[in-house]
Each structure stands twice: as C-alpha cells, then as structure tokens.
Design an enzyme around this catalytic site. Structure first.
Site, mmCIF file in Angstrom:
data_model
loop_
_atom_site.group_PDB
_atom_site.id
_atom_site.type_symbol
_atom_site.label_atom_id
_atom_site.label_comp_id
_atom_site.label_asym_id
_atom_site.label_seq_id
_atom_site.Cartn_x
_atom_site.Cartn_y
_atom_site.Cartn_z
ATOM 1 N N HIS A 32 56.189 0.322 29.614
ATOM 2 C CA HIS A 32 54.986 0.167 30.427
ATOM 3 C C HIS A 32 54.911 1.330 31.415
ATOM 4 C CE1 HIS A 32 54.411 -4.308 29.656
ATOM 5 N NE2 HIS A 32 55.679 -4.165 29.291
ATOM 6 N N ILE A 87 46.464 -4.827 27.207
ATOM 7 C CA ILE A 87 45.324 -5.744 27.088
ATOM 8 C C ILE A 87 45.154 -6.588 28.349
ATOM 9 C CG2 ILE A 87 46.523 -7.752 26.105
ATOM 10 C CD1 ILE A 87 44.253 -7.834 23.975
ATOM 11 N N HIS A 94 58.714 -0.852 23.724
ATOM 12 C CA HIS A 94 57.584 -0.263 24.449
ATOM 13 C C HIS A 94 57.976 -0.039 25.890
ATOM 14 C CE1 HIS A 94 57.216 -4.668 24.560
ATOM 15 N NE2 HIS A 94 56.677 -4.535 25.770
ATOM 16 N N GLU A 103 58.007 -9.853 25.523
ATOM 17 C CA GLU A 103 57.107 -10.697 24.720
ATOM 18 C C GLU A 103 56.897 -10.115 23.326
ATOM 19 O OE1 GLU A 103 53.433 -11.199 26.814
ATOM 20 O OE2 GLU A 103 54.458 -11.801 28.647
ATOM 21 N N ASN A 158 60.939 -4.008 29.188
ATOM 22 C CA ASN A 158 61.548 -5.333 29.180
ATOM 23 C C ASN A 158 62.338 -5.504 27.891
ATOM 24 O OD1 ASN A 158 60.355 -6.253 31.648
ATOM 25 N ND2 ASN A 158 58.407 -6.432 30.553
HETATM 26 P P1 DGP Z 1 56.435 -7.274 27.363
HETATM 27 O O1 DGP Z 1 56.541 -8.540 28.162
HETATM 28 O O2 DGP Z 1 57.169 -6.134 28.017
HETATM 29 O O3 DGP Z 1 56.813 -7.477 25.906
HETATM 30 O O4 DGP Z 1 54.912 -6.853 27.433
HETATM 31 C C1 DGP Z 1 54.020 -6.934 26.357
HETATM 32 C C2 DGP Z 1 52.688 -6.416 26.831
HETATM 33 O O5 DGP Z 1 51.864 -6.246 25.695
HETATM 34 C C3 DGP Z 1 51.929 -7.332 27.791
HETATM 35 O O6 DGP Z 1 51.758 -6.654 29.036
HETATM 36 C C4 DGP Z 1 50.586 -7.571 27.127
HETATM 37 C C5 DGP Z 1 50.531 -6.513 26.051
HETATM 38 N N1 DGP Z 1 49.850 -6.926 24.828
HETATM 39 C C6 DGP Z 1 50.098 -8.025 24.085
HETATM 40 N N2 DGP Z 1 49.304 -8.073 23.012
HETATM 41 C C7 DGP Z 1 48.538 -6.950 23.085
HETATM 42 C C8 DGP Z 1 47.511 -6.421 22.238
HETATM 43 O O7 DGP Z 1 47.131 -6.976 21.212
HETATM 44 N N3 DGP Z 1 46.954 -5.246 22.634
HETATM 45 C C9 DGP Z 1 47.334 -4.598 23.770
HETATM 46 N N4 DGP Z 1 46.723 -3.448 24.062
HETATM 47 N N5 DGP Z 1 48.307 -5.057 24.573
HETATM 48 C C10 DGP Z 1 48.881 -6.227 24.223
#
Ligand code: DGP
Length: 122
Positions: free
Chosen positions: A106, A34, A104, A99, A91
C-alpha cells in the site's frame, strides 16, 4: 502461504476485472485501492504469483524484485507524494490482517498519516 490463483488481484492481472491503473512496468502493476484510507491510496503488486512478502523475498528472481521496487518509487513519484512524504506498508498473514493473498504494498499519502501503529488496547 500457498498461492491462490483465484484471488482478486490475480483476476486484475489477467484482465478479468478492471482496475484504476496508475503505473505499470514489466514486473509490477500499480492501481488505486477500491476503498481508499487516505487521499492517495495506491496498491503496487508484482505480476508474478507470490502470496506475500515472505514468499516474494524467498522466491522471486532478482529482475522481478528490482522491477517491483523500482515501480514502488516510480509510482510514488507519479502520484506527487514524495515531497510531503508517504507510507509504504504491506500486511502479511493473520496478525497482519492481510485480506488479499497476492503480495501488495500500500502507498498512503496526501495528508499527515499519524502514528504508524496504535498499540493494542490504546
Ligand atoms: P490487505 O488487507 O493489505 O490485504 O488489503 C487489501 C486491499 O485491497 C484493501 O485495502 C482493499 C483492496 N481491494 C480489495 N479488492 C479490491 C479490488 O477489487 N480492487 C481494488 N482496486 N482494490 C481492492
């Protein structure tokens, strides 16, 4: 880390909130981040309930691990980033600044990505 079924990616998997889907197989879903950090920034998540890589590696059955890893490679191919190169990153926990507490990976690509880690204080 124990698994929180109310995390945002669990809601995406249940279809409770939308995502920009890129790829899917029996064990994994890939969708665009996002808040993209690079021209191509996609998240690949297992469909099973795993909080992070440590949990996934210890507890996922072999077919789920295979499906997830294959989805990583297939997604990179579909995104057209394999020739130029890309980065796959996960992460974990507090130091990793994770977060969302659903495992997941990336996939970053579409431009040169620079050094992997900026040492603290530099
Ligand atoms: P991390 O810090 O590795 O947990 O990254 C979480 C990622 O998830 C961050 O880059 C933004 C993404 N993200 C958070 N909420 C949403 C969402 O509702 N939809 C999508 N597509 N991505 C999200």
């Amino acid at each position: 880390m124990s698994y929180d079924p109310n995390n945002i990616f669990a809601k995406i998997l249940r279809g409770e909130i939308p995502c920009d889907r890129v790829h899917e197989n029996d064990h994994a879903l890939a969708f665009r981040d996002i808040n993209p950090q690079t021209p191509v920034h996609v998240l690949v998540i297992p469909k099973g309930a795993y909080a992070d890589l440590t949990d996934f590696a210890a507890n996922a059955p072999a077919d789920e691990i295979e499906g997830f890893v294959r989805a990583l490679g297939e997604t990179a191919q579909m995104l057209g980033i394999t020739d130029g190169g890309y980065r796959a990153l996960t992460n974990i926990g507090e130091h990793g600044l994770q977060e969302v507490p659903h495992f997941h990976v990336h996939l970053f690509g579409g431009q040169p990505l620079g050094r992997m880690i900026k040492p603290p204080g530099k």
